[in-house]
Design a protein around this motif. Sequence first.
Motif, PDB file in Angstrom:
ATOM      1  N   MET A 200       0.825  -1.206   0.000  1.00  0.00           N
ATOM      2  CA  MET A 200       0.000   0.000   0.000  1.00  0.00           C
ATOM      3  C   MET A 200       0.859   1.257   0.000  1.00  0.00           C
ATOM      4  SD  MET A 200      -3.081  -0.868  -0.299  1.00  0.00           S
ATOM      5  CE  MET A 200      -3.785   0.752  -0.021  1.00  0.00           C
ATOM      6  N   SER A 201       1.959   1.224   0.749  1.00  0.00           N
ATOM      7  CA  SER A 201       2.846   2.393   0.791  1.00  0.00           C
ATOM      8  C   SER A 201       3.431   2.688  -0.580  1.00  0.00           C
ATOM      9  CB  SER A 201       3.967   2.165   1.809  1.00  0.00           C
ATOM     10  OG  SER A 201       3.435   1.993   3.104  1.00  0.00           O
ATOM     11  N   HIS A 202       3.850   1.627  -1.283  1.00  0.00           N
ATOM     12  CA  HIS A 202       4.409   1.825  -2.620  1.00  0.00           C
ATOM     13  C   HIS A 202       3.347   2.322  -3.593  1.00  0.00           C
ATOM     14  CE1 HIS A 202       8.503   0.492  -2.123  1.00  0.00           C
ATOM     15  NE2 HIS A 202       8.102  -0.586  -1.463  1.00  0.00           N
ATOM     16  N   GLU A 203       2.126   1.781  -3.468  1.00  0.00           N
ATOM     17  CA  GLU A 203       1.051   2.189  -4.382  1.00  0.00           C
ATOM     18  C   GLU A 203       0.660   3.651  -4.154  1.00  0.00           C
ATOM     19  OE1 GLU A 203      -0.238   0.528  -6.892  1.00  0.00           O
ATOM     20  OE2 GLU A 203       1.123  -1.137  -6.488  1.00  0.00           O
ATOM     21  N   ILE A 204       0.661   4.086  -2.899  1.00  0.00           N
ATOM     22  CA  ILE A 204       0.294   5.467  -2.595  1.00  0.00           C
ATOM     23  C   ILE A 204       1.425   6.426  -2.971  1.00  0.00           C
ATOM     24  CG2 ILE A 204      -0.280   7.063  -0.713  1.00  0.00           C
ATOM     25  CD1 ILE A 204      -1.643   4.722   0.684  1.00  0.00           C
ATOM     26  N   ARG A 205       2.665   5.951  -2.852  1.00  0.00           N
ATOM     27  CA  ARG A 205       3.813   6.817  -3.112  1.00  0.00           C
ATOM     28  C   ARG A 205       3.854   7.274  -4.569  1.00  0.00           C
ATOM     29  NH1 ARG A 205       9.884   4.942  -1.684  1.00  0.00           N
ATOM     30  NH2 ARG A 205       9.104   5.176   0.441  1.00  0.00           N
ATOM     31  N   THR A 206       3.440   6.394  -5.495  1.00  0.00           N
ATOM     32  CA  THR A 206       3.514   6.735  -6.927  1.00  0.00           C
ATOM     33  C   THR A 206       2.675   7.967  -7.271  1.00  0.00           C
ATOM     34  OG1 THR A 206       3.923   4.416  -7.480  1.00  0.00           O
ATOM     35  CG2 THR A 206       3.183   5.851  -9.278  1.00  0.00           C
ATOM     36  N   PRO A 207       1.367   7.998  -6.961  1.00  0.00           N
ATOM     37  CA  PRO A 207       0.617   9.246  -7.272  1.00  0.00           C
ATOM     38  C   PRO A 207       1.040  10.422  -6.405  1.00  0.00           C
ATOM     39  CG  PRO A 207      -0.757   7.695  -6.035  1.00  0.00           C
ATOM     40  CD  PRO A 207       0.477   6.956  -6.401  1.00  0.00           C
ATOM     41  N   LEU A 208       1.544  10.117  -5.180  1.00  0.00           N
ATOM     42  CA  LEU A 208       1.964  11.213  -4.306  1.00  0.00           C
ATOM     43  C   LEU A 208       3.188  11.924  -4.880  1.00  0.00           C
ATOM     44  CD1 LEU A 208       1.456  12.696  -1.673  1.00  0.00           C
ATOM     45  CD2 LEU A 208       2.893  11.011  -0.519  1.00  0.00           C
ATOM     46  N   LEU A 241       3.282  13.805   3.942  1.00  0.00           N
ATOM     47  CA  LEU A 241       2.647  12.509   3.680  1.00  0.00           C
ATOM     48  C   LEU A 241       3.660  11.502   3.145  1.00  0.00           C
ATOM     49  CD1 LEU A 241       0.044  10.923   3.716  1.00  0.00           C
ATOM     50  CD2 LEU A 241      -0.523  11.835   1.454  1.00  0.00           C
ATOM     51  N   LEU A 242       4.566  11.967   2.293  1.00  0.00           N
ATOM     52  CA  LEU A 242       5.606  11.075   1.766  1.00  0.00           C
ATOM     53  C   LEU A 242       6.519  10.592   2.891  1.00  0.00           C
ATOM     54  CD1 LEU A 242       6.935   9.803  -0.716  1.00  0.00           C
ATOM     55  CD2 LEU A 242       8.334  11.877  -0.925  1.00  0.00           C
ATOM     56  N   ASN A 243       6.861  11.483   3.810  1.00  0.00           N
ATOM     57  CA  ASN A 243       7.697  11.112   4.951  1.00  0.00           C
ATOM     58  C   ASN A 243       6.988  10.085   5.843  1.00  0.00           C
ATOM     59  OD1 ASN A 243      10.102  11.496   6.595  1.00  0.00           O
ATOM     60  ND2 ASN A 243       8.729  12.491   8.061  1.00  0.00           N
ATOM     61  N   LEU A 244       5.658  10.264   5.975  1.00  0.00           N
ATOM     62  CA  LEU A 244       4.881   9.313   6.764  1.00  0.00           C
ATOM     63  C   LEU A 244       4.895   7.926   6.116  1.00  0.00           C
ATOM     64  CD1 LEU A 244       2.921   8.754   9.122  1.00  0.00           C
ATOM     65  CD2 LEU A 244       1.059   9.512   7.643  1.00  0.00           C
ATOM     66  N   LEU A 245       4.760   7.888   4.802  1.00  0.00           N
ATOM     67  CA  LEU A 245       4.811   6.605   4.078  1.00  0.00           C
ATOM     68  C   LEU A 245       6.180   5.948   4.224  1.00  0.00           C
ATOM     69  CD1 LEU A 245       2.869   7.486   0.810  1.00  0.00           C
ATOM     70  CD2 LEU A 245       2.105   5.987   2.657  1.00  0.00           C
ATOM     71  N   ASN A 246       7.213   6.740   4.188  1.00  0.00           N
ATOM     72  CA  ASN A 246       8.563   6.197   4.384  1.00  0.00           C
ATOM     73  C   ASN A 246       8.713   5.576   5.773  1.00  0.00           C
ATOM     74  OD1 ASN A 246       9.437   6.927   1.827  1.00  0.00           O
ATOM     75  ND2 ASN A 246      10.141   8.946   2.492  1.00  0.00           N
ATOM     76  N   ASN A 247       8.109   6.233   6.773  1.00  0.00           N
ATOM     77  CA  ASN A 247       8.147   5.680   8.139  1.00  0.00           C
ATOM     78  C   ASN A 247       7.404   4.350   8.230  1.00  0.00           C
ATOM     79  OD1 ASN A 247       9.639   7.847   9.078  1.00  0.00           O
ATOM     80  ND2 ASN A 247       7.838   9.016   9.740  1.00  0.00           N
ATOM     81  N   VAL A 248       6.292   4.265   7.504  1.00  0.00           N
ATOM     82  CA  VAL A 248       5.529   3.002   7.478  1.00  0.00           C
ATOM     83  C   VAL A 248       6.371   1.896   6.867  1.00  0.00           C
ATOM     84  CG1 VAL A 248       3.524   1.830   6.480  1.00  0.00           C
ATOM     85  CG2 VAL A 248       3.270   4.113   7.470  1.00  0.00           C
ATOM     86  N   LEU A 249       7.073   2.205   5.791  1.00  0.00           N
ATOM     87  CA  LEU A 249       7.956   1.218   5.157  1.00  0.00           C
ATOM     88  C   LEU A 249       9.083   0.802   6.099  1.00  0.00           C
ATOM     89  CD1 LEU A 249       8.223   2.597   1.508  1.00  0.00           C
ATOM     90  CD2 LEU A 249       7.101   0.489   2.257  1.00  0.00           C
ATOM     91  N   ASP A 250       9.647   1.780   6.812  1.00  0.00           N
ATOM     92  CA  ASP A 250      10.703   1.465   7.772  1.00  0.00           C
ATOM     93  C   ASP A 250      10.171   0.565   8.891  1.00  0.00           C
ATOM     94  OD1 ASP A 250      12.567   2.915   6.398  1.00  0.00           O
ATOM     95  OD2 ASP A 250      12.311   4.742   7.592  1.00  0.00           O
ATOM     96  N   PHE A 251       8.930   0.815   9.321  1.00  0.00           N
ATOM     97  CA  PHE A 251       8.318  -0.020  10.360  1.00  0.00           C
ATOM     98  C   PHE A 251       8.167  -1.458   9.877  1.00  0.00           C
ATOM     99  CE2 PHE A 251       4.496  -1.812  12.345  1.00  0.00           C
ATOM    100  CZ  PHE A 251       4.881  -1.769  13.680  1.00  0.00           C
ATOM    101  N   SER A 252       7.784  -1.615   8.611  1.00  0.00           N
ATOM    102  CA  SER A 252       7.663  -2.963   8.042  1.00  0.00           C
ATOM    103  C   SER A 252       9.008  -3.661   7.995  1.00  0.00           C
ATOM    104  CB  SER A 252       7.065  -2.892   6.629  1.00  0.00           C
ATOM    105  OG  SER A 252       5.777  -2.324   6.660  1.00  0.00           O
TER     106      SER A 252
END
Length: 283
Positions: A200-208, A241-252
């Motif tokens: 989901m993070s990767h999918e959201i990152r593309t349009p973001l 929002l991009l930084n938040l997605l990066n944090n989610v990826l780091d958590f994974s």
Amino acid sequence: MSNYSQRRINLVFTIALINIGFAILCTIISDKFDFIWLRNYNAINILAYIAAAYLAKNGHLTIARILYLITSSIGIAVISSFAGKNGSLEFIYIFNIGLPFIMFSYRRERAYIISFFILPLILWFLLFITDYNLFAIRKIDPIIAKKVIYPITILSTISLVIFQLIYFLIINASYFNRIQKKELEALEASNAKSNFLSTMSHEIRTPLNAVIGLSYILGDNEPRKDQVQNIEALNYSGKILLNLLNNVLDFSKMQSTKIELDNIPVDLSEAIKQIKKFMKLLV
């Protein structure tokens, strides 16, 4: 019946049936040696074991276990008094001492375990200090006790203790299998969650990224003065929002692999200014 496991119900029922067989054998031996009182006592024991088996099968497990353990512990002491030291029937207490640990739940029924662990020890001690005259003074012929009753006692004790050990092994194996199964299920669930977050993070990152890029383009195309602040707020919100997605990826990644932390300088005053601008637009 739902409060007790079927395994424990079957255990009490089976052991009660086994003791019915032992009680019948003791009744026959008592009658043969003309121990009328002991014969009648063993006949009562047969009824007690039948009642314990019936109660266990019908879900009244607490009463069944108490009835069985009291009948069994006192019964061994009574028969040992008649058999005397040469019969060594008291060795069966080795089996009875360990029995509460597989009959009761250590977490919920600890008081029962302690009580029925101590009861055989007390009766064994009383037999010893009374020289096996605890319930009877008249004894079976010492030679018969040594040649007939003693071998039966030893074989019975060994068989019962082996059964107990095997049962403990089966319980432990079943317990660890359940733990391993739960661990695998937890790992699969964790991996599924991590995969979902990563996807989901990767999918959201593309349009973001497109939104952030277009905000840069809009800012470079000489926007009107009333649009500049909006474009800056859009660009800043996209970065957050991009930084938040990066944090989610780091958590994974933290759940599956080790990650290294980087020291990144942060300008708090600038961040506060940007947040203030963004909030003004929402008011």
